[in-house]
Design a protein around this motif. Structure first.
Motif, PDB file in Angstrom:
ATOM      1  N   GLN A   1       0.874  -1.179   0.000  1.00 49.15           N
ATOM      2  CA  GLN A   1       0.000   0.000   0.000  1.00 49.15           C
ATOM      3  C   GLN A   1       0.906   1.222   0.000  1.00 49.15           C
ATOM      4  N   VAL A   2       0.693   2.156  -0.914  1.00 49.36           N
ATOM      5  CA  VAL A   2       1.462   3.399  -0.918  1.00 49.36           C
ATOM      6  C   VAL A   2       0.588   4.480  -0.285  1.00 49.36           C
ATOM      7  N   GLY A   3       1.023   4.918   0.900  1.00 50.24           N
ATOM      8  CA  GLY A   3       0.274   5.972   1.601  1.00 50.24           C
ATOM      9  C   GLY A   3       0.854   7.340   1.272  1.00 50.24           C
ATOM     10  N   GLU A   4       0.341   8.364   1.927  1.00 50.49           N
ATOM     11  CA  GLU A   4       0.792   9.738   1.690  1.00 50.49           C
ATOM     12  C   GLU A   4       2.285   9.850   1.981  1.00 50.49           C
ATOM     13  N   GLY A   5       3.041  10.440   1.068  1.00 50.93           N
ATOM     14  CA  GLY A   5       4.473  10.665   1.265  1.00 50.93           C
ATOM     15  C   GLY A   5       5.309   9.403   1.114  1.00 50.93           C
ATOM     16  N   GLU A   6       4.735   8.346   0.570  1.00 59.22           N
ATOM     17  CA  GLU A   6       5.460   7.070   0.458  1.00 59.22           C
ATOM     18  C   GLU A   6       5.658   6.664  -1.003  1.00 59.22           C
ATOM     19  N   CYS A   7       6.577   5.720  -1.192  1.00 56.26           N
ATOM     20  CA  CYS A   7       6.758   5.148  -2.533  1.00 56.26           C
ATOM     21  C   CYS A   7       7.240   3.700  -2.397  1.00 56.26           C
ATOM     22  N   VAL A   8       7.160   2.951  -3.521  1.00 61.04           N
ATOM     23  CA  VAL A   8       7.575   1.543  -3.561  1.00 61.04           C
ATOM     24  C   VAL A   8       8.501   1.364  -4.759  1.00 61.04           C
ATOM     25  N   ARG A   9       9.621   0.695  -4.546  1.00 58.39           N
ATOM     26  CA  ARG A   9      10.509   0.380  -5.673  1.00 58.39           C
ATOM     27  C   ARG A   9       9.782  -0.599  -6.604  1.00 58.39           C
ATOM     28  N   ILE A  10       9.864  -0.356  -7.901  1.00 57.38           N
ATOM     29  CA  ILE A  10       9.083  -1.189  -8.828  1.00 57.38           C
ATOM     30  C   ILE A  10       9.905  -1.478 -10.085  1.00 57.38           C
ATOM     31  N   THR A  11       9.673  -2.640 -10.710  1.00 61.43           N
ATOM     32  CA  THR A  11      10.359  -2.964 -11.968  1.00 61.43           C
ATOM     33  C   THR A  11       9.342  -3.043 -13.102  1.00 61.43           C
ATOM     34  N   THR A  12       9.855  -2.990 -14.310  1.00 62.46           N
ATOM     35  CA  THR A  12       8.990  -3.016 -15.492  1.00 62.46           C
ATOM     36  C   THR A  12       8.120  -4.263 -15.496  1.00 62.46           C
ATOM     37  N   GLY A  13       6.816  -4.068 -15.666  1.00 61.45           N
ATOM     38  CA  GLY A  13       5.887  -5.206 -15.728  1.00 61.45           C
ATOM     39  C   GLY A  13       5.332  -5.606 -14.380  1.00 61.45           C
ATOM     40  N   ALA A  14       5.833  -5.000 -13.300  1.00 59.54           N
ATOM     41  CA  ALA A  14       5.329  -5.357 -11.962  1.00 59.54           C
ATOM     42  C   ALA A  14       3.993  -4.660 -11.719  1.00 59.54           C
ATOM     43  N   PRO A  15       3.068  -5.315 -10.976  1.00 63.65           N
ATOM     44  CA  PRO A  15       1.763  -4.707 -10.702  1.00 63.65           C
ATOM     45  C   PRO A  15       1.915  -3.420  -9.891  1.00 63.65           C
ATOM     46  N   MET A  16       1.098  -2.433 -10.190  1.00 63.70           N
ATOM     47  CA  MET A  16       1.120  -1.193  -9.414  1.00 63.70           C
ATOM     48  C   MET A  16       0.589  -1.482  -8.017  1.00 63.70           C
ATOM     49  N   PRO A  17       1.304  -1.050  -6.983  1.00 61.00           N
ATOM     50  CA  PRO A  17       0.777  -1.249  -5.623  1.00 61.00           C
ATOM     51  C   PRO A  17      -0.440  -0.346  -5.384  1.00 61.00           C
ATOM     52  N   ALA A  18      -1.290  -0.774  -4.491  1.00 64.57           N
ATOM     53  CA  ALA A  18      -2.500   0.010  -4.185  1.00 64.57           C
ATOM     54  C   ALA A  18      -2.107   1.408  -3.742  1.00 64.57           C
ATOM     55  N   GLY A  19      -2.853   2.390  -4.159  1.00 64.11           N
ATOM     56  CA  GLY A  19      -2.619   3.787  -3.757  1.00 64.11           C
ATOM     57  C   GLY A  19      -1.748   4.558  -4.715  1.00 64.11           C
ATOM     58  N   ALA A  20      -0.825   3.865  -5.425  1.00 60.54           N
ATOM     59  CA  ALA A  20       0.087   4.565  -6.341  1.00 60.54           C
ATOM     60  C   ALA A  20      -0.590   4.774  -7.686  1.00 60.54           C
ATOM     61  N   ASP A  21      -0.265   5.904  -8.334  1.00 65.21           N
ATOM     62  CA  ASP A  21      -0.871   6.192  -9.638  1.00 65.21           C
ATOM     63  C   ASP A  21       0.156   6.603 -10.682  1.00 65.21           C
ATOM     64  N   THR A  22       1.431   6.724 -10.262  1.00 64.26           N
ATOM     65  CA  THR A  22       2.460   7.263 -11.151  1.00 64.26           C
ATOM     66  C   THR A  22       3.774   6.545 -10.854  1.00 64.26           C
ATOM     67  N   VAL A  23       4.627   6.418 -11.895  1.00 65.81           N
ATOM     68  CA  VAL A  23       5.963   5.855 -11.671  1.00 65.81           C
ATOM     69  C   VAL A  23       6.994   6.885 -12.113  1.00 65.81           C
ATOM     70  N   VAL A  24       7.957   7.138 -11.249  1.00 67.58           N
ATOM     71  CA  VAL A  24       9.087   7.983 -11.644  1.00 67.58           C
ATOM     72  C   VAL A  24      10.235   7.041 -12.001  1.00 67.58           C
ATOM     73  N   ILE A  25      10.900   7.313 -13.136  1.00 67.53           N
ATOM     74  CA  ILE A  25      11.965   6.389 -13.540  1.00 67.53           C
ATOM     75  C   ILE A  25      13.175   6.568 -12.625  1.00 67.53           C
ATOM     76  N   LYS A  26      13.843   5.454 -12.427  1.00 68.52           N
ATOM     77  CA  LYS A  26      14.990   5.371 -11.521  1.00 68.52           C
ATOM     78  C   LYS A  26      16.023   6.486 -11.789  1.00 68.52           C
ATOM     79  N   GLU A  27      16.265   6.754 -13.088  1.00 65.97           N
ATOM     80  CA  GLU A  27      17.282   7.740 -13.475  1.00 65.97           C
ATOM     81  C   GLU A  27      16.945   9.140 -12.990  1.00 65.97           C
ATOM     82  N   ASN A  28      15.671   9.420 -12.680  1.00 68.19           N
ATOM     83  CA  ASN A  28      15.269  10.760 -12.227  1.00 68.19           C
ATOM     84  C   ASN A  28      15.108  10.827 -10.717  1.00 68.19           C
ATOM     85  N   THR A  29      15.870   9.986 -10.020  1.00 65.22           N
ATOM     86  CA  THR A  29      15.771   9.967  -8.550  1.00 65.22           C
ATOM     87  C   THR A  29      17.165   9.835  -7.935  1.00 65.22           C
TER      88      THR A  29
END
Ligand code: AMP
Ligand code: MG
Length: 406
Positions: A91-119
């Motif tokens: 679950q991604v709550g306010e102010g949180e994020c989850v590391r994710i790889t291509t093709g992985a299911p979006m965790p609940a609460g998240a709506d956007t992915v920032v690419i690794k290179e921009n972090t």
């Protein structure tokens, strides 16, 4: 005196072939995907699932809530990892994020992915650099490609690698396709000798057999070469009737014209059916289309270039129609590289080299060889230009249809 159409215009002959083949469409069989490539689909395919099946990430990065991002940098708390191949109850709550790889299911609460290179990230926090991703960035939505229940492939379409792989992505392991025609190939003529054997005076080597075997194989068929037919009516009859019981398609070459030794039309008239004989085309005029027992018979003239024109013009149509193909072959047009003058009314097939010029324009350079026996000019060329019915005076640059064969 004949009870079959003769001297048809080319398009009418094509219509006859399609109409007869539609009455003799080959039955369907179900094949595993690995064997279905290139075949004609026999039934529509309805998607049993959606594609993508679930919302997932298009990139390697971090799944987050877009509402948490400011206009500049934003630092978020890293609360977990979601890799492709499993769906964790994250679950991604306010102010949180989850590391994710291509093709992985979006965790609940998240709506956007920032690419690794921009972090910038450490084991606990992730700083999203400016400018931030837009809302919904790098997320592939469930069903955006295919909705469950959608008709994705149509009966009669050819199974290209892309279509077979679409079926695979929908979890479909096998597809109903029309059976390919079995084909017997005959060359005929007392003058013909097998390559490798010595030529006696008056003899020539049989070149059409290999021409037809290659052209048929290029259509995905597995033709059977029958022993050459001598110019003897009884032997022609026996061999063709034999093949008529055993094959879906008989392709002959030679012995179909009006000469004393041209026995094929008489055999078809007596023991089978002639759907048409002779077409207003050049070369290839004596071509005959008939049926004998369970086989359709395409009797091509003997001159090598006539074989080519009639096979490309009619053989492909027949093979497609027997398998229920509904998609026309891709029509190609090229600009004539030199003018062509055609005084006669027949459709003409002219050898040519088709190439892409320096400006990206497809051009067709007619081969000057005259005569339907000149195979060398076919070998030097890669296409037949199709000159329309009626007299034609075509300037250089005119657009003409081309049938590529190499
Ligand atoms: P036909 O229609 O049987 O009179 O043949 C027309 C021309 O094509 C003649 O010059 C034949 O020798 C030639 N021809 C026929 N069959 C073949 C073949 N299988 N290979 C090479 N030339 C052929
Ligand atoms: Mg002959």
């Amino acid at each position: 005196m004949s009870d079959f159409p003769t001297h048809l215009v080319f398009d009418d002959a094509v219509d006859v072939i399609r109409e007869v083949a539609a009455r003799h469409r080959l039955e369907s069989e179900t094949l595993p995907l690995s064997r279905a490539h290139g075949r004609i689909l026999a039934e529509d395919v309805i998607a049993p699932i959606a594609l993508p099946p679930f919302d997932n990430s298009a990139m390697d990065g971090f799944a987050l809530r877009h509402a948490d991002l400011g206009p500049g940098e934003t630092t978020l708390k890293l609360v977990g990892e979601q890799f492709a191949g499993m769906a964790l109850p994250l679950q991604v709550g306010e102010g949180e994020c989850v590391r994710i790889t291509t093709g992985a299911p979006m965790p609940a609460g998240a709506d956007t992915v920032v690419i690794k290179e921009n972090t910038h990230a450490n084991s606990e926090h992730v700083t999203v650099l400016a400018p931030p991703p837009h809302a919904g960035a790098n997320v592939r939505r469930a069903g955006e490609d295919v909705a469950s229940g959608e008709r994705v492939l149509l009966a009669g379409s050819r199974l290209t690698p892309a279509r077979v792989s679409l079926a695979a992505s929908l979890g479909i392991p096998s597809l109903p396709v029309h059976r390919k025609p079995t084909v017997a190939v005959f060359s005929s003529g007392d003058e013909l000798v097998e390559p490798g054997l010595p030529l006696a005076p008056g003899q020539i080597y049989d070149s059409n057999r290999e021409l037809l075997m290659g052209l048929l194989r290029a259509e995905g068929l597995e033709p059977t070469a029958w022993p050459r037919l001598p110019d003897d009516p009884r032997q022609v009859e026996i061999a063709l009737r034999d093949a008529g019981c055993a094959f879906d398609l008989i392709v002959t070459c030679g012995a179909v014209s009006a000469g004393e030794k041209d026995h094929i039309p008489a055999v078809l008239q007596q023991f089978g059916q002639v759907h048409f004989w002779k077409v207003k085309m050049k070369p290839g005029m004596p071509v005959l289309f008939g049926s004998l027992d369970q086989a359709r018979v395409l009797a091509l003239p003997g001159n090598p270039v006539s074989v080519f024109a009639t096979f490309l013009g009619f053989g492909r149509v027949l093979i497609d129609a027997l398998q229920g193909a509904t998609e026309p072959r891709a029509l190609e047009r090229a600009q004539l590289a030199s003018p062509v003058d055609k005084p006669h009314a027949r459709r003409e097939f002219m050898r040519a080299s088709v190439f892409c010029d320096d400006h990206g324009v497809l051009r067709a350079d007619p081969n000057p060889a005259v005569g339907s026996h000149r195979l060398r000019a076919v070998s030097d060329s890669n296409a037949l230009i199709v000159l329309p019915d009626g007299p034609q005076r075509l300037a250089a640059g005119s657009l003409v249809e081309v049938l590529r064969y190499a």
